[in-house]
Design a protein around this motif. Structure first.
Motif, mmCIF file in Angstrom:
data_model
loop_
_atom_site.group_PDB
_atom_site.id
_atom_site.type_symbol
_atom_site.label_atom_id
_atom_site.label_comp_id
_atom_site.label_asym_id
_atom_site.label_seq_id
_atom_site.Cartn_x
_atom_site.Cartn_y
_atom_site.Cartn_z
ATOM 1 N N VAL A 196 -4.059 -1.952 5.884
ATOM 2 C CA VAL A 196 -4.994 -3.036 5.570
ATOM 3 C C VAL A 196 -6.017 -3.149 6.695
ATOM 4 N N GLY A 197 -7.202 -3.620 6.351
ATOM 5 C CA GLY A 197 -8.252 -3.834 7.337
ATOM 6 C C GLY A 197 -8.171 -5.221 7.941
ATOM 7 N N PRO A 198 -9.081 -5.518 8.880
ATOM 8 C CA PRO A 198 -9.031 -6.814 9.573
ATOM 9 C C PRO A 198 -9.125 -8.012 8.643
ATOM 10 N N GLU A 199 -9.976 -7.919 7.621
ATOM 11 C CA GLU A 199 -10.130 -9.076 6.740
ATOM 12 C C GLU A 199 -8.858 -9.354 5.957
ATOM 13 N N GLU A 200 -8.266 -8.315 5.379
ATOM 14 C CA GLU A 200 -7.033 -8.527 4.624
ATOM 15 C C GLU A 200 -5.894 -8.930 5.543
#
Length: 805
Positions: free
Chosen positions: A546-550
């Motif tokens: 997952v990326g930072p936003e998720e």
């Protein structure tokens, strides 16, 4: 049958008892004399069963059966070869009793039919015949025994001449003695009068040569669990032609018949007509493996060996005061029965079990036709097998001597053990000079009672081993690597090598929770972050990147630095470390383990096939040594010192509101791979705040004093926390622990190189607690001789690490 073997005949050298013991893990759990009940399984047999169950779990039951079709067919051929019949004359059934009932039902006995039954008949067979006599008018005639205790052949011939008979039946070897019936003579007489002969070979298959043609038997039943060394739930029924074509099962099954029209069907042309569609294919493959083993050894070799062992045992027991061997003169083979004057047989069994000598008491209601005329209400039955060695015989004879001595008023209560003899049972001190206790003996000794040592101790005790746990400090100390309140569990690992062990660990935790009735794991989910450029990113079953936003949506309390991604593991969680240690030690003690804390091990050495462990004031001898010494591993195994680095690690609690984003509602278990080191931690709970630590620190000698965390160390940790956990307050408390690391951060689990009597579990590198129950079970498997090829990537003998994780 071969010529009788005398008590002084040595066992043939063709049978390698040591090799058979090496492939029989149960030999580690005591002295086993119950092959006539359920023999110890060989490792290959166990693996055959488990392997098929795994195939069923992966492919489905029907599909797995198709994949194993050739191996399942081979079981019939191997059984037929053992019995001297054709493969299509063999049916595989669930038990000997199931085979008996189907065979007798297929004979369609009618009112007035005579059944001539030997007194050796087993209880289930006798009850079936007596029920048929009561309910259908069948006439059951019990044949007399001759002076040697076997069926009197003259009486049988007279009974056959007296009128038509429908069946002659005998047990080749009864459940209640070592008698061997003259089966060939019975078969010859039955055949001469055209009467079917049903032989119960339940107690003879695997210990005596059994050739149906040579014995003249038309029908034969047997079980796998006794001398064949197959799993419980396996049996066989063999029916020779031409009788086979005349018999039809009373209740046809889709396995044995074909439904041809609305009101008609055809039976299978061979013995499969007696089988049922539903069968335990895994157990049948286990039977096939056991039959392969017997074929490799040779039934004749096995018989000669077992007969010699039993004859020697019969002679030695018979020479003991107060002990009476109850086998009739026609005894032979592997079974020996006896009584101890003044003691009930079940009490003798109980007292022997306390000394780790395992056999059974046979009551008269298991063999009324045999035991009542001999005035026996119970007998103690001992049965030897290919894994029985001289030490086993010595242990049994010495234990019976002690029990008999106590029963005859030598100043001891009947239930109390006699003074320790030269062949003292495991766990008792062997006498030293002038009778002083010298070396205590155990099956296994576990050194170090942290998470892995306590798990191994529990597993070994629950498997019936006499096991001692030693720790140099008080139980629950905070000087090693297993103390503190919490640990992390996760499936996310950088290499697939770990996946199997991770899966095993999750199952092991669930089992431990059930056994201890204690909640030990709280699933919180986990996020594990690292720079995008990391060469060995975490991955694992059920995990996703997952990326930072998720990541921020999953854990609002965690902020990833720029250029970082994370792996989300929804099954990750938090382990209650203190409760885990308490649970494992309590279960170990409940199962019989002994614990000696505050007992440093000052040295150990291999000694023959065992190990001698030295403490400050005594020596202990064990068959196997299990070293779970954590940071002190290099002191116990100097040969591994160059591979181990002990590091002092700092953890701290930071003020945080458990109801806010740093509590369970906004955070779970986490790690972030920062330049300062791997930052890891757990949400605020229990009023203690957020817990975090850095997976880096100075090398440390575990023997040296360990001071508390310094201001600089806490400042470095606080700086790392501030970068990714905004809102964390100041440090409220701190603690230190020791990590034992390898260069590749993989553990060392397995035999100490060059010393197969000793096992080691160490270098858990800061991520080993989550595997505690699984590593404990693995160590117990290795102690018991069960192979664990899945642990090869953790072998202490693996090549020097190159950095791969």
């Amino acid at each position: 049958m071969s010529a009788p073997v005398t008590a002084t005949s040595p066992p043939p050298t063709a049978l390698d008892v040591a090799a058979e013991r090496a492939r029989t893990p149960g030999c580690a759990t005591g002295h086993h004399f119950n092959a006539a009940g359920a023999a110890l399984l060989a490792t290959d047999t166990v693996e055959a069963v488990i392997g098929h169950l795994r195939a069923e779990s992966l492919h489905g039951g029907y599909e797995a059966a198709k994949l194993a079709a050739d191996d399942l067919t081979a079981v019939y051929a191997r059984t037929a070869a053992l019995l001297g019949v054709q493969a299509d004359e063999v049916a595989l059934v669930e038990s000997a009793t199931a085979g008996w009932q189907r065979a007798v039902a297929a004979l369609r006995l009618r009112p007035g039919d005579r059944v001539l039954a030997a007194r050796s008949s087993y209880v289930s067979s006798a009850l079936h015949l007596l029920a048929a006599e009561r309910e259908t008018g069948v006439r059951v005639e019990v044949l007399p025994n001759g002076p040697d205790g076997a069926t009197e052949l003259e009486a049988l011939e007279q009974a056959l001449r007296a009128g038509p008979a429908a069946l002659v039946t005998a047990a080749h070897v009864p459940t209640s003695s070592g008698l061997v019936e003259p089966a060939a003579g019975i078969g010859a007489l039955a055949g001469a009068h055209g009467v079917p002969f049903l032989l119960d070979a339940t107690q003879s298959l695997g210990q005596l040569p059994v050739d149906m043609a040579a014995l003249g038997c038309d029908l034969l039943i047997g079980t796998g669990r006794k001398f064949l060394r197959a799993p419980r739930g396996t049996g066989l029924l063999a029916v020779r032609r031409p009788l086979l074509e005349t018999l039809a099962p009373q209740a046809p099954d889709v396995r044995g018949a074909r439904w041809t029209a609305e009101r008609s069907w055809e039976l299978h042309p061979d013995a499969r007509r007696f089988e049922l569609w539903e069968a335990a294919h895994a157990l049948r493959l286990g039977l096939g493996s056991a039959l392969d083993d017997l074929h490799a050894l040779g039934p004749g070799t096995v018989y000669t060996h077992l007969a010699a062992l039993a004859a020697a045992l019969r002679e030695r027991l018979g020479a003991l005061p107060g002990v009476r061997v109850t086998d009739p003169p026609a005894a032979g083979g592997a079974i020996v029965t006896f009584v101890v004057d003044g003691l009930d047989a079940s009490e003798v069994q109980r007292q022997l079990a306390k000394r780790r000598v395992h056999l059974v008491a046979v009551p008269a209601d298991h063999g009324r036709w045999d035991m009542d005329p001999r005035g026996l209400t119970q007998v103690v039955r001992a049965s030897v097998h290919v894994y029985t060695n001289d030490a086993d015989l010595e242990a049994l004879v010495e234990a019976v001597a002690e029990i008999a001595s106590g029963a005859h008023g030598t100043g001891q209560a009947a239930s109390a053990p006699a003074p320790v003899s030269a062949a003292a049972p495991a766990g008792s001190p062997a006498p030293g000079p002038a009778g002083r206790p010298a070396v205590r003996r155990h099956d296994a000794v576990v050194v170090g009672l942290g998470v892995h040592g306590s798990a191994a101790l529990r597993q070994l005790a629950e498997r019936g081993l006499d096991v001692l746990g030693l720790d140099q400090f008080a139980v629950g100390h905070d000087l090693g690597s297993s103390h503190g309140a919490t640990r992390m569990i996760r499936r996310a690992y950088p290499h697939p090598d770990w996946d199997g062990l991770v899966d095993t660990a999750y199952r092991a935790w669930a089992e431990l929770e059930e056994a201890s009735r204690t909640r030990l794991v709280e699933v919180t989910g986990g996020l594990y972050a690292a720079p995008d450029i990391r060469s060995d990113p975490l991955r694992g079953p059920g995990c996703r990147e997952v990326g930072p936003e998720e990541a921020a949506r999953i854990f609002p309390g965690l902020r990833l630095p720029e250029g970082f991604t994370a792996v989300h593991d929804p099954a990750a969680g938090i382990i209650d470390a203190r409760a885990t240690l308490r649970a494992q030690l309590a279960l170990a003690e409940r199962a019989g383990a002994r614990i000696a804390d505050r007992t440093p091990v000052t040295g150990w050495r291999p000694d023959g096939d065992g190990v001698v462990i030295r403490t400050a004031d005594s020596e202990v001898r064990a068959r196997r040594l299990v070293l779970c010494a954590g940071p002190w591993t290099s002191y116990q195994v100097p040969s591994l010192a160059s591979h181990l680095t002990v590091t002092r690690i700092v953890n701290a609690y930071f003020a945080a509101d458990s109801r806010g984003p740093l509590g369970p509602g906004g955070l779970g278990s986490f790690s972030v791979d920062l330049p300062e080191g791997l930052l890891y931690g757990f949400p605020a709970a229990d009023g203690r705040g957020l817990k975090a630590g850095l997976d880096s620190g100075p090398a440390w000698d575990p023997q040296a004093a360990r001071p508390p965390a310094t201001d600089d160390e806490l400042a470095l940790l606080a700086s790392a926390v501030a970068r990714v956990l905004p809102g964390a307050g100041p440090v409220t408390e701190s603690l230190t622990c020791l990590y034992t690391m390898t260069a590749d951060r993989r553990f060392l689990v397995g035999e100490v190189p060059g010393v197969p009597q000793a096992l080691v579990a160490s270098a858990c590198s800061g991520h080993g607690f989550k595997f505690g129950p699984a590593i404990g079970a693995a160590l117990a498997d290795l102690v018991c001789g069960l192979p664990r090829p899945d642990l090869g990537f953790l072998s202490p003998a693996r090549p020097a690490p190159g950095g791969a994780r």
